[in-house]
Design a protein around this motif. Structure first.
Motif, PDB file in Angstrom:
ATOM      1  N   ALA A 344      -0.468  -1.350  13.550  1.00 42.26           N
ATOM      2  CA  ALA A 344      -0.384  -1.757  11.409  1.00 42.26           C
ATOM      3  C   ALA A 344      -1.807  -1.439  11.671  1.00 42.26           C
ATOM      4  O   ALA A 344      -3.103  -2.036  11.503  1.00 42.26           O
ATOM      5  N   GLU A 345      -2.742   0.536  11.873  1.00 39.31           N
ATOM      6  CA  GLU A 345      -3.609   0.488  11.405  1.00 39.31           C
ATOM      7  C   GLU A 345      -4.157   1.145  10.338  1.00 39.31           C
ATOM      8  O   GLU A 345      -5.201   1.075  10.357  1.00 39.31           O
ATOM      9  N   GLY A 346      -3.119   1.476   9.396  1.00 37.85           N
ATOM     10  CA  GLY A 346      -3.749   1.821   8.150  1.00 37.85           C
ATOM     11  C   GLY A 346      -4.882   0.794   7.028  1.00 37.85           C
ATOM     12  O   GLY A 346      -5.624   1.734   6.903  1.00 37.85           O
ATOM     13  N   ARG A 347      -4.334   0.042   7.203  1.00 35.67           N
ATOM     14  CA  ARG A 347      -4.458  -1.088   6.478  1.00 35.67           C
ATOM     15  C   ARG A 347      -6.451  -1.523   6.638  1.00 35.67           C
ATOM     16  O   ARG A 347      -6.948  -1.339   6.084  1.00 35.67           O
ATOM     17  N   LEU A 348      -6.790  -1.410   8.293  1.00 36.83           N
ATOM     18  CA  LEU A 348      -7.354  -0.655   8.866  1.00 36.83           C
ATOM     19  C   LEU A 348      -9.075   0.286   8.143  1.00 36.83           C
ATOM     20  O   LEU A 348      -9.594  -0.784   7.750  1.00 36.83           O
ATOM     21  N   VAL A 349      -8.005   1.214   8.418  1.00 34.25           N
ATOM     22  CA  VAL A 349      -8.566   2.557   8.035  1.00 34.25           C
ATOM     23  C   VAL A 349      -9.268   2.109   6.501  1.00 34.25           C
ATOM     24  O   VAL A 349      -9.700   2.481   6.024  1.00 34.25           O
ATOM     25  N   LEU A 350      -8.289   2.244   5.522  1.00 36.96           N
ATOM     26  CA  LEU A 350      -8.000   1.621   4.551  1.00 36.96           C
ATOM     27  C   LEU A 350      -9.453   0.962   3.885  1.00 36.96           C
ATOM     28  O   LEU A 350     -10.000   0.909   2.892  1.00 36.96           O
ATOM     29  N   ALA A 351      -9.312  -0.725   4.569  1.00 30.07           N
ATOM     30  CA  ALA A 351     -10.262  -1.696   3.961  1.00 30.07           C
ATOM     31  C   ALA A 351     -11.674  -1.114   4.268  1.00 30.07           C
ATOM     32  O   ALA A 351     -12.246  -1.853   2.923  1.00 30.07           O
ATOM     33  N   ASP A 352     -11.724  -0.082   4.784  1.00 31.16           N
ATOM     34  CA  ASP A 352     -13.541   0.585   5.152  1.00 31.16           C
ATOM     35  C   ASP A 352     -13.191   1.050   4.024  1.00 31.16           C
ATOM     36  O   ASP A 352     -14.294   1.517   3.152  1.00 31.16           O
ATOM     37  N   ALA A 353     -12.405   1.995   4.055  1.00 31.83           N
ATOM     38  CA  ALA A 353     -12.293   2.515   2.446  1.00 31.83           C
ATOM     39  C   ALA A 353     -12.807   2.357   0.733  1.00 31.83           C
ATOM     40  O   ALA A 353     -13.605   2.947   0.442  1.00 31.83           O
ATOM     41  N   LEU A 354     -11.479   1.131   0.677  1.00 33.64           N
ATOM     42  CA  LEU A 354     -11.810   0.843  -0.233  1.00 33.64           C
ATOM     43  C   LEU A 354     -13.226  -0.185  -0.512  1.00 33.64           C
ATOM     44  O   LEU A 354     -13.537   0.104  -1.724  1.00 33.64           O
ATOM     45  N   ALA A 355     -13.405  -1.335   0.421  1.00 33.46           N
ATOM     46  CA  ALA A 355     -14.804  -1.703   0.693  1.00 33.46           C
ATOM     47  C   ALA A 355     -16.139  -1.012   0.057  1.00 33.46           C
ATOM     48  O   ALA A 355     -16.847  -1.264  -0.671  1.00 33.46           O
ATOM     49  N   TYR A 356     -16.213   0.206   0.764  1.00 39.24           N
ATOM     50  CA  TYR A 356     -17.024   1.104   0.816  1.00 39.24           C
ATOM     51  C   TYR A 356     -17.050   1.273  -0.839  1.00 39.24           C
ATOM     52  O   TYR A 356     -17.633   1.658  -1.150  1.00 39.24           O
ATOM     53  N   MET A 357     -16.135   1.723  -1.789  1.00 36.80           N
ATOM     54  CA  MET A 357     -15.851   2.497  -2.693  1.00 36.80           C
ATOM     55  C   MET A 357     -16.278   1.337  -4.224  1.00 36.80           C
ATOM     56  O   MET A 357     -16.398   1.718  -4.948  1.00 36.80           O
ATOM     57  N   SER A 358     -15.503   0.246  -3.219  1.00 35.57           N
ATOM     58  CA  SER A 358     -15.598  -0.519  -4.668  1.00 35.57           C
ATOM     59  C   SER A 358     -16.830  -0.747  -4.335  1.00 35.57           C
ATOM     60  O   SER A 358     -18.211  -1.198  -5.613  1.00 35.57           O
ATOM     61  N   LYS A 359     -17.865  -1.616  -3.449  1.00 34.80           N
ATOM     62  CA  LYS A 359     -19.504  -1.758  -3.285  1.00 34.80           C
ATOM     63  C   LYS A 359     -20.178  -0.720  -3.850  1.00 34.80           C
ATOM     64  O   LYS A 359     -21.062  -0.880  -4.987  1.00 34.80           O
ATOM     65  N   ASN A 360     -20.593   0.463  -3.737  1.00 32.86           N
ATOM     66  CA  ASN A 360     -21.404   1.767  -3.753  1.00 32.86           C
ATOM     67  C   ASN A 360     -20.837   2.688  -5.979  1.00 32.86           C
ATOM     68  O   ASN A 360     -21.339   3.145  -5.566  1.00 32.86           O
ATOM     69  N   ILE A 366      -9.274   1.458  -9.333  1.00 31.96           N
ATOM     70  CA  ILE A 366      -8.825   2.304  -7.731  1.00 31.96           C
ATOM     71  C   ILE A 366      -7.587   2.555  -7.284  1.00 31.96           C
ATOM     72  O   ILE A 366      -6.894   1.946  -7.313  1.00 31.96           O
ATOM     73  N   VAL A 367      -7.078   3.337  -6.993  1.00 26.19           N
ATOM     74  CA  VAL A 367      -5.865   3.634  -6.422  1.00 26.19           C
ATOM     75  C   VAL A 367      -5.637   4.610  -5.467  1.00 26.19           C
ATOM     76  O   VAL A 367      -5.799   5.200  -4.480  1.00 26.19           O
ATOM     77  N   ASP A 368      -4.710   4.153  -3.755  1.00 28.66           N
ATOM     78  CA  ASP A 368      -4.369   4.070  -2.802  1.00 28.66           C
ATOM     79  C   ASP A 368      -4.076   4.460  -2.625  1.00 28.66           C
ATOM     80  O   ASP A 368      -2.671   3.835  -3.039  1.00 28.66           O
TER      81      ASP A 368
END
Ligand code: BES
Ligand code: MG
Ligand code: ZN
Length: 494
Positions: A344-360, A366-368
């Motif tokens: 279940a690795e997809g959600r792990l890589v997306l977690a950081d990408a989503l968090a990065y986009m939200s914060k910065n 946001i649509v993933d």
């Protein structure tokens, strides 16, 4: 890759052009339009003959090629079904079917008017969708074949009897981007590596004046992307975090954000997958492919919007240093994640990408896009993508865009009770939900933990990104789904 490159609008009449192949869309009521009546008359009544003998009655998708001694050497009739049911999807399918028949007959040009345009009404949209059906229907992936002499790809299509120039231009740009996304899906993982995705992103950015930033393993690990880094630990193929920024709107205006899962090969990691069909997991970067296709089209269409994109790209491999089930890591937003299944690795890589986009970027939306769960293929098959999210307006717009583009979506609930299922006993969250239950929703519930309060939607394209079935404008293989959907979404929400 190969696809139709030249679509032209002509003011000349069909008689002047004397086409090798003239395509006509015929409704099931068998009533010919005035133009079709004229063609029929000048070609010896060959169309009305077929209709009156019941050989061809216009059933959707049925075709026949007629040879004539009139101004058109061949006439291709494509059935469009009932007039009342005609819509943009049937228009695209008619275009795709016509192109397929032309290519099977080894012809390299086709002349057509936009079929059913009087029913659609909006000529700009009809022109765009017609062209998309033509180009997408012509697509072939021939990159690894040494002998392609028997493969015909249409060289040109000429649209007669009126079309919108801007609609045709938009259709060409979008279809070209979808073909690019399809290619990324077809290529194997030894070609489409994270580095290659980065190279392609830089190329798109360079061609259209966007900004592109790429971080390697050390850089994104140092920034705190512990979830993404944990997936990349087992591979020696360098992982990449890719950011693209397009500024078409006012400086400082909140952007739209797209995020893509870029697993260039998903072996499952230590929770390794069975070997049967493992080859298919080269397509696990389809979300990234979609996002890159969107940005490629944006670069051509240049909308008055700010748009940012992030792709987390890596292989998911077992190895001496690979993440093990039970390991706990920390994501970019500080949340701790217990990794109970490395597949279940997809959600792990997306977690950081989503968090990065939200914060910065504090995006408007946001649509993933991600080939996130096998479960979505069980629930929706290959006909619709599963969507979930936190914002009604965004979800409604996605549904509407799905109807217009034919890239249908179906919403699944993200109720709090489901969100409980991803809570971990010893960390903040775990990367799997309740055993054998609502697997697609568990994926969405996990991602929701990483988007802050930004309006967000998740599109699970595990079923729609690839189908081994030939459809009129989607040949078997990668579909390029999500590109057309997103461009329509931007159109609706702009
Ligand atoms: N890439 C797969 C999802 C997938 C599976 C896409 C089959 C297309 C066809 C994803 O990384 C995955 O392995 N998901 C697991 C999640 C599970 C371990 C919670 C799945 O769906 O089995
Ligand atoms: Mg997996
Ligand atoms: Zn995966």
């Amino acid at each position: 890759m190969a696809h139709l490159k030249k679509v032209q609008i002509s003011k000349r009449s069909w008689e002047e052009i004397q086409p090798d192949l003239l395509g006509l869309g015929i409704f099931e009521d068998s009533k010919l339009s005035n133009f079709q009546k004229e063609v029929d008359k000048k070609c010896g009544g060959c169309i009305s003959d077929r209709i009156s003998t019941n050989d061809f009655v216009g059933k959707k998708g049925k075709t026949v090629v007629l040879y004539t001694t009139g101004p058109a050497r061949r006439i291709l009739l494509v059935g469009m079904g009932k007039r009342e049911k005609f819509d943009l999807e049937i228009l695209r399918q008619t275009a795709g079917t016509a192109v397929n028949i032309a290519q099977k007959n080894k012809l390299d040009s086709l002349v057509m008017e936009i079929p059913g345009k009087e029913v659609i009404g909006e000529i700009r949209l009809a022109s765009q969708e017609f062209v998309e059906g033509l180009i997408l229907g012509s697509y072939k992936f021939l990159d690894y074949k040494s002998d392609t002499k028997d493969e015909t790809v249409l060289k040109s299509v000429t649209i007669i009897n009126g079309a919108s120039r801007s609609g045709v231009g938009r259709g060409c740009a979008i279809a070209d981007a979808v073909c690019f996304t399809r290619n990324l899906g077809f290529h194997p993982s030894n070609v489409i590596t994270p580095s290659r995705l980065a190279t392609e992103a830089r190329k798109i950015a360079r061609e259209s004046g966007m900004k592109c930033t790429v971080w390697g393993r050390d850089q994104f690990t140092k920034k705190g992307m512990g979830a993404f880094a944990s997936v990349a630990k087992g591979t020696s193929e360098p992982p990449k975090f890719i950011l693209m920024e397009y500024q078409g709107g006012k400086k400082g205006k909140a952007p739209f954000a797209f995020v893509g899962k870029g697993i260039t090969f998903d072996s499952g990691g230590i929770s390794i997958k069975p070997s049967k069909s493992m080859d298919e997991m080269k397509f696990d970067m389809s979300g990234a492919g979609t996002v890159m296709g969107i940005m490629k089209a944006i670069g051509q269409l240049k909308p008055n919007l700010n748009i940012v994109a992030a792709i987390a790209a890596t292989e998911n491999m077992p190895g001496g240093r690979a993440t093990k089930p039970g390991d706990i890591v920390k994501a970019y937003n500080g949340k701790s994640i217990e990794i109970l299944n490395t597949d279940a690795e997809g959600r792990l890589v997306l977690a950081d990408a989503l968090a990065y986009m939200s914060k910065n970027y504090k995006p408007r939306y946001i649509v993933d896009f991600a080939t996130l769960t096998g479960a979505v293929v069980i629930s929706l098959g290959h006909r619709a993508s599963g969507i979930m999210g936190t914002d009604e307006k965004l979800i409604d717009a996605l549904k509407k865009a799905g109807e217009i583009t034919g890239e249908r979506v179906w919403e699944l609930p993200l109720w709090d009770d489901y969100c409980e299922d991803v809570k971990s006993k010893i960390a903040d969250v775990k990367n799997i939900g309740a055993e054998r239950q609502a697997g697609t929703i568990a994926g969405g519930a996990f991602l929701k933990e990483f988007v802050d309060d930004i309006p967000w939607a998740h599109v699970d394209i595990a079923g729609t990104a690839w189908w081994n079935k030939d459809l009129p404008y989607i040949p078997a293989g990668p579909s390029g789904v999500g590109v057309r959907l997103s461009l329509e979404l931007l159109n609706i929400l702009k």
